[in-house]
Design a protein around this motif. Sequence first.
Motif, PDB file in Angstrom:
ATOM      1  N   HIS A  13      37.925   3.428  20.893  1.00 34.52           N
ATOM      2  CA  HIS A  13      37.708   4.073  22.091  1.00 34.52           C
ATOM      3  C   HIS A  13      38.273   5.602  22.049  1.00 34.52           C
ATOM      4  CE1 HIS A  13      36.388   0.162  23.394  1.00 34.52           C
ATOM      5  NE2 HIS A  13      37.878  -0.210  23.138  1.00 34.52           N
ATOM      6  N   THR A  14      37.290   6.329  21.979  1.00 35.20           N
ATOM      7  CA  THR A  14      37.566   7.765  21.913  1.00 35.20           C
ATOM      8  C   THR A  14      36.849   8.441  23.089  1.00 35.20           C
ATOM      9  OG1 THR A  14      35.523   8.439  20.625  1.00 35.20           O
ATOM     10  CG2 THR A  14      37.174   7.567  19.211  1.00 35.20           C
ATOM     11  N   ARG A  15      37.459   9.827  23.305  1.00 36.29           N
ATOM     12  CA  ARG A  15      37.278  10.881  23.945  1.00 36.29           C
ATOM     13  C   ARG A  15      36.551  11.845  23.444  1.00 36.29           C
ATOM     14  NH1 ARG A  15      36.655  10.073  29.538  1.00 36.29           N
ATOM     15  NH2 ARG A  15      37.709  12.008  29.908  1.00 36.29           N
ATOM     16  N   VAL A  16      35.399  12.433  23.840  1.00 30.34           N
ATOM     17  CA  VAL A  16      34.786  13.425  23.076  1.00 30.34           C
ATOM     18  C   VAL A  16      34.297  14.726  24.080  1.00 30.34           C
ATOM     19  CG1 VAL A  16      33.761  12.326  21.180  1.00 30.34           C
ATOM     20  CG2 VAL A  16      32.219  12.337  23.005  1.00 30.34           C
ATOM     21  N   ARG A  17      34.519  15.699  23.549  1.00 31.91           N
ATOM     22  CA  ARG A  17      34.177  16.918  24.478  1.00 31.91           C
ATOM     23  C   ARG A  17      32.603  16.933  24.617  1.00 31.91           C
ATOM     24  NH1 ARG A  17      37.011  20.957  25.850  1.00 31.91           N
ATOM     25  NH2 ARG A  17      36.234  22.718  26.951  1.00 31.91           N
ATOM     26  N   ASP A  18      31.999  17.111  26.072  1.00 35.05           N
ATOM     27  CA  ASP A  18      30.926  17.026  26.511  1.00 35.05           C
ATOM     28  C   ASP A  18      30.883  18.245  27.553  1.00 35.05           C
ATOM     29  OD1 ASP A  18      28.316  16.639  27.525  1.00 35.05           O
ATOM     30  OD2 ASP A  18      28.667  14.564  27.526  1.00 35.05           O
ATOM     31  N   GLU A  19      30.030  19.336  27.151  1.00 37.15           N
ATOM     32  CA  GLU A  19      30.041  20.339  28.029  1.00 37.15           C
ATOM     33  C   GLU A  19      29.337  20.326  29.371  1.00 37.15           C
ATOM     34  OE1 GLU A  19      31.725  23.077  27.775  1.00 37.15           O
ATOM     35  OE2 GLU A  19      32.550  22.460  25.915  1.00 37.15           O
ATOM     36  N   ALA A  20      28.126  19.071  29.327  1.00 35.40           N
ATOM     37  CA  ALA A  20      27.740  18.429  30.469  1.00 35.40           C
ATOM     38  C   ALA A  20      28.784  17.996  31.703  1.00 35.40           C
ATOM     39  CB  ALA A  20      26.513  17.325  29.986  1.00 35.40           C
ATOM     40  N   VAL A  21      30.007  17.528  31.074  1.00 33.87           N
ATOM     41  CA  VAL A  21      30.896  17.055  32.112  1.00 33.87           C
ATOM     42  C   VAL A  21      31.589  18.355  32.757  1.00 33.87           C
ATOM     43  CG1 VAL A  21      33.045  15.659  32.463  1.00 33.87           C
ATOM     44  CG2 VAL A  21      31.098  14.908  30.713  1.00 33.87           C
ATOM     45  N   GLU A  22      31.393  18.208  33.965  1.00 35.29           N
ATOM     46  CA  GLU A  22      31.977  19.647  34.796  1.00 35.29           C
ATOM     47  C   GLU A  22      33.368  19.207  35.032  1.00 35.29           C
ATOM     48  OE1 GLU A  22      29.689  20.704  37.981  1.00 35.29           O
ATOM     49  OE2 GLU A  22      27.704  20.723  37.207  1.00 35.29           O
ATOM     50  N   GLY A  23      34.220  20.220  35.413  1.00 38.26           N
ATOM     51  CA  GLY A  23      35.517  20.135  35.543  1.00 38.26           C
ATOM     52  C   GLY A  23      36.568  20.419  34.734  1.00 38.26           C
ATOM     53  N   PRO A  24      38.016  20.422  35.059  1.00 37.53           N
ATOM     54  CA  PRO A  24      38.861  20.768  33.948  1.00 37.53           C
ATOM     55  C   PRO A  24      38.850  20.065  32.787  1.00 37.53           C
ATOM     56  CG  PRO A  24      39.931  19.423  35.809  1.00 37.53           C
ATOM     57  CD  PRO A  24      38.302  19.624  36.268  1.00 37.53           C
ATOM     58  N   ASN A  25      38.369  18.723  32.735  1.00 37.87           N
ATOM     59  CA  ASN A  25      38.518  17.708  31.421  1.00 37.87           C
ATOM     60  C   ASN A  25      37.166  17.435  31.400  1.00 37.87           C
ATOM     61  OD1 ASN A  25      39.424  15.877  29.462  1.00 37.87           O
ATOM     62  ND2 ASN A  25      40.036  14.507  31.160  1.00 37.87           N
ATOM     63  N   PRO A  26      36.441  18.218  30.426  1.00 42.94           N
ATOM     64  CA  PRO A  26      35.062  17.968  29.999  1.00 42.94           C
ATOM     65  C   PRO A  26      34.971  17.062  28.931  1.00 42.94           C
ATOM     66  CG  PRO A  26      35.707  19.988  29.230  1.00 42.94           C
ATOM     67  CD  PRO A  26      36.974  19.583  29.935  1.00 42.94           C
ATOM     68  N   PHE A  27      35.253  15.866  28.942  1.00 41.76           N
ATOM     69  CA  PHE A  27      35.358  14.766  27.856  1.00 41.76           C
ATOM     70  C   PHE A  27      34.583  13.591  28.503  1.00 41.76           C
ATOM     71  CE2 PHE A  27      38.440  17.768  26.557  1.00 41.76           C
ATOM     72  CZ  PHE A  27      38.581  17.333  25.032  1.00 41.76           C
ATOM     73  N   ARG A  28      34.040  12.750  27.496  1.00 34.43           N
ATOM     74  CA  ARG A  28      33.343  11.504  27.995  1.00 34.43           C
ATOM     75  C   ARG A  28      33.845  10.324  27.081  1.00 34.43           C
ATOM     76  NH1 ARG A  28      29.489  10.815  24.301  1.00 34.43           N
ATOM     77  NH2 ARG A  28      28.691  12.570  23.524  1.00 34.43           N
ATOM     78  N   TRP A  29      34.032   9.023  27.445  1.00 32.57           N
ATOM     79  CA  TRP A  29      34.322   8.203  26.543  1.00 32.57           C
ATOM     80  C   TRP A  29      33.087   7.920  25.519  1.00 32.57           C
ATOM     81  CZ3 TRP A  29      38.876   6.427  26.192  1.00 32.57           C
ATOM     82  CH2 TRP A  29      39.604   6.375  27.244  1.00 32.57           C
ATOM     83  N   GLU A  30      33.728   7.602  24.328  1.00 35.40           N
ATOM     84  CA  GLU A  30      32.430   7.383  23.423  1.00 35.40           C
ATOM     85  C   GLU A  30      33.044   6.428  22.209  1.00 35.40           C
ATOM     86  OE1 GLU A  30      29.823  10.247  21.544  1.00 35.40           O
ATOM     87  OE2 GLU A  30      30.896   9.766  19.730  1.00 35.40           O
ATOM     88  N   ASP A  31      32.549   5.084  22.026  1.00 34.09           N
ATOM     89  CA  ASP A  31      32.982   4.284  21.156  1.00 34.09           C
ATOM     90  C   ASP A  31      32.583   4.577  19.839  1.00 34.09           C
ATOM     91  OD1 ASP A  31      34.444   2.783  23.218  1.00 34.09           O
ATOM     92  OD2 ASP A  31      33.041   1.255  23.318  1.00 34.09           O
ATOM     93  N   LYS A  32      33.447   4.332  18.822  1.00 38.81           N
ATOM     94  CA  LYS A  32      33.138   4.736  17.478  1.00 38.81           C
ATOM     95  C   LYS A  32      33.787   3.446  16.670  1.00 38.81           C
ATOM     96  CE  LYS A  32      32.893   9.729  17.574  1.00 38.81           C
ATOM     97  NZ  LYS A  32      32.487  10.515  16.564  1.00 38.81           N
ATOM     98  N   THR A  33      33.031   3.098  15.521  1.00 39.98           N
ATOM     99  CA  THR A  33      33.539   2.034  14.702  1.00 39.98           C
ATOM    100  C   THR A  33      33.997   2.581  13.544  1.00 39.98           C
ATOM    101  OG1 THR A  33      31.317   1.851  13.620  1.00 39.98           O
ATOM    102  CG2 THR A  33      31.356   0.600  15.691  1.00 39.98           C
ATOM    103  N   THR A  34      34.490   1.448  12.805  1.00 35.41           N
ATOM    104  CA  THR A  34      35.076   1.853  11.390  1.00 35.41           C
ATOM    105  C   THR A  34      33.875   2.379  10.711  1.00 35.41           C
ATOM    106  OG1 THR A  34      36.481  -0.147  11.640  1.00 35.41           O
ATOM    107  CG2 THR A  34      36.036   0.536   9.479  1.00 35.41           C
ATOM    108  N   ALA A  35      32.470   1.695  10.844  1.00 35.04           N
ATOM    109  CA  ALA A  35      31.513   2.471   9.966  1.00 35.04           C
ATOM    110  C   ALA A  35      31.274   3.991  10.236  1.00 35.04           C
ATOM    111  CB  ALA A  35      30.221   1.381  10.177  1.00 35.04           C
ATOM    112  N   ASP A  36      31.301   4.244  11.563  1.00 36.75           N
ATOM    113  CA  ASP A  36      31.049   5.541  11.870  1.00 36.75           C
ATOM    114  C   ASP A  36      31.930   6.649  11.253  1.00 36.75           C
ATOM    115  OD1 ASP A  36      28.846   4.978  14.040  1.00 36.75           O
ATOM    116  OD2 ASP A  36      30.469   4.721  15.412  1.00 36.75           O
ATOM    117  N   TYR A  37      33.151   6.138  11.192  1.00 41.14           N
ATOM    118  CA  TYR A  37      34.159   7.254  10.427  1.00 41.14           C
ATOM    119  C   TYR A  37      33.853   7.099   8.875  1.00 41.14           C
ATOM    120  CZ  TYR A  37      36.400   7.834  14.729  1.00 41.14           C
ATOM    121  OH  TYR A  37      36.902   8.304  15.875  1.00 41.14           O
TER     122      TYR A  37
END
Length: 182
Positions: A13-37
């Motif tokens: 369970h990761t948090r990735v930067r997303d400029e579409a998210v407003e405010g001081p914490n412009p991150f959203r949740w993104e699940d990544k798998t072993t295969a993704d890495y």
Amino acid sequence: MKAGVKLPDVTFHTRVRDEAVEGPNPFRWEDKTTADYFAGKRVVLFSLPGAFTPTCSTYQLPGFENGFADFQAEGIDAIYCMSVNDSFVMNKWAEAQNLKNVGVIPDGSGEFTRKMGMLVAKDNLGFGNRSWRYAAIINDGVVEAWFEEPGLCDNHGEDPYGVSSPETVLKHLKDAKAEVAA
């Protein structure tokens, strides 16, 4: 020790930067798998007891970060640092370390670390369950070479470091390349 072992399938369970998210914490949740890495890539994975800790922040992480070009020259596509810390902590540590080359993987619940047999209690330091220090060369999701610090056990009185250092892993890569060329 673990050469030939396929990595466990885990969702991180990761948090990735997303400029579409407003405010001081412009991150959203993104699940990544072993295969993704790890799928389709040859990577170095190193895991350590905790973000912001002295050995990890002073030697191991900076060594891999600063040596990235040397690892690329030996056929490594990516370098990942894993710790049993949540994504918020790992992202802040990456920011504090000014990482450009090493990606961080949060194993917040320790699931990957446990399935790799590397989860240890660090209650003697007030950490709870954490990763034993190790590094690995992973080729398409399979362990090619394994570098584990000696003394794997719960509540170890020391934090051994050397076997999993960037210098040791890079030397192994260079030696293996020289053997193939000979």
